[in-house]
Design an enzyme around this catalytic site. Structure first.
Site, PDB file in Angstrom:
ATOM      1  N   HIS A 162       1.142  -1.370   0.039  1.00 25.75           N
ATOM      2  CA  HIS A 162       0.573   0.089   0.002  1.00 25.75           C
ATOM      3  C   HIS A 162       1.050   1.175   0.114  1.00 25.75           C
ATOM      4  O   HIS A 162       2.028   0.949   0.389  1.00 25.75           O
ATOM      5  CB  HIS A 162      -0.738  -0.093   1.326  1.00 25.75           C
ATOM      6  N   HIS A 173       5.376   6.025  -1.197  1.00 24.24           N
ATOM      7  CA  HIS A 173       6.179   5.245  -1.584  1.00 24.24           C
ATOM      8  C   HIS A 173       5.054   3.467  -1.471  1.00 24.24           C
ATOM      9  O   HIS A 173       4.616   3.691  -0.619  1.00 24.24           O
ATOM     10  CB  HIS A 173       7.676   5.564  -1.014  1.00 24.24           C
TER      11      HIS A 173
END
Length: 172
Positions: A34, A115
């Site tokens: 995620h 990220h």
């Protein structure tokens, strides 16, 4: 109750990332790959519906978008975390900022950098070895982001989706 807000890449990207995460990320079994939009936060149960309404309004303001992962990077020495960097992170930063605006301000020691974590909580030697190996790989992955999720954490540390919020369809 603890909550967080995140987006999940498409399954094809998740499968590639999980091939690394199962080895390098101790949170592998707690949450799928995620991109965090809002870090873990405490929200009383009586405020969850109000928060969900605000998140729904944000989703209606933002269009779906596509992002590209283009290289491996790390947060060392701040954190022994290796991640896939995002080439065009502006839509994620914009979404993060809108979400942060509806919650109580929280001081963070670092700037928001979207990220996708590959590995974390590694020893320094392992971080350097893994990073040295992965930075030679070519990661040209793309994923559509058309929703974000309000997640809640169970007592065993596992994260589940509480509610999903669909972004407006892009006109391309």
């Amino acid at each position: 109750m603890y909550f967080g807000i995140a987006v999940f890449p498409q399954k094809s990207v998740q499968d590639i990332i999980n091939s690394y995460r199962k080895r390098y990320d101790p949170h592998y079994s707690l949450i799928p790959p995620h991109i965090t939009l809002k870090e873990k936060f405490d929200l009383p149960e009586e405020k969850v519906d109000e928060a969900a309404e605000k998140l729904e309004a944000i989703a209606k303001q933002c269009k779906a978008f596509t992002i590209k992962f283009h290289k491996v990077s790390h947060f060392h020495p701040t954190s022994n975390t290796i991640y896939l960097a995002i080439e065009n992170s502006e839509p994620l930063v914009e979404l993060h900022n809108k979400i942060e605006d509806v919650f109580e301000p929280v001081d963070s020691p670092y700037d928001y950098i979207p990220h996708l974590t590959i590995g974390q909580k590694m020893s320094e030697d392992e971080l350097h070895d893994v990073y040295g190996s992965l930075r030679m790989r070519n990661f040209e992955l793309e994923t559509k982001i058309d929703r974000f999720h309000l997640l809640y954490q169970l007592e065993n540390g596992v994260w589940n989706i509480y509610q999903s919020f669909l972004l407006r369809r892009s006109s391309n």
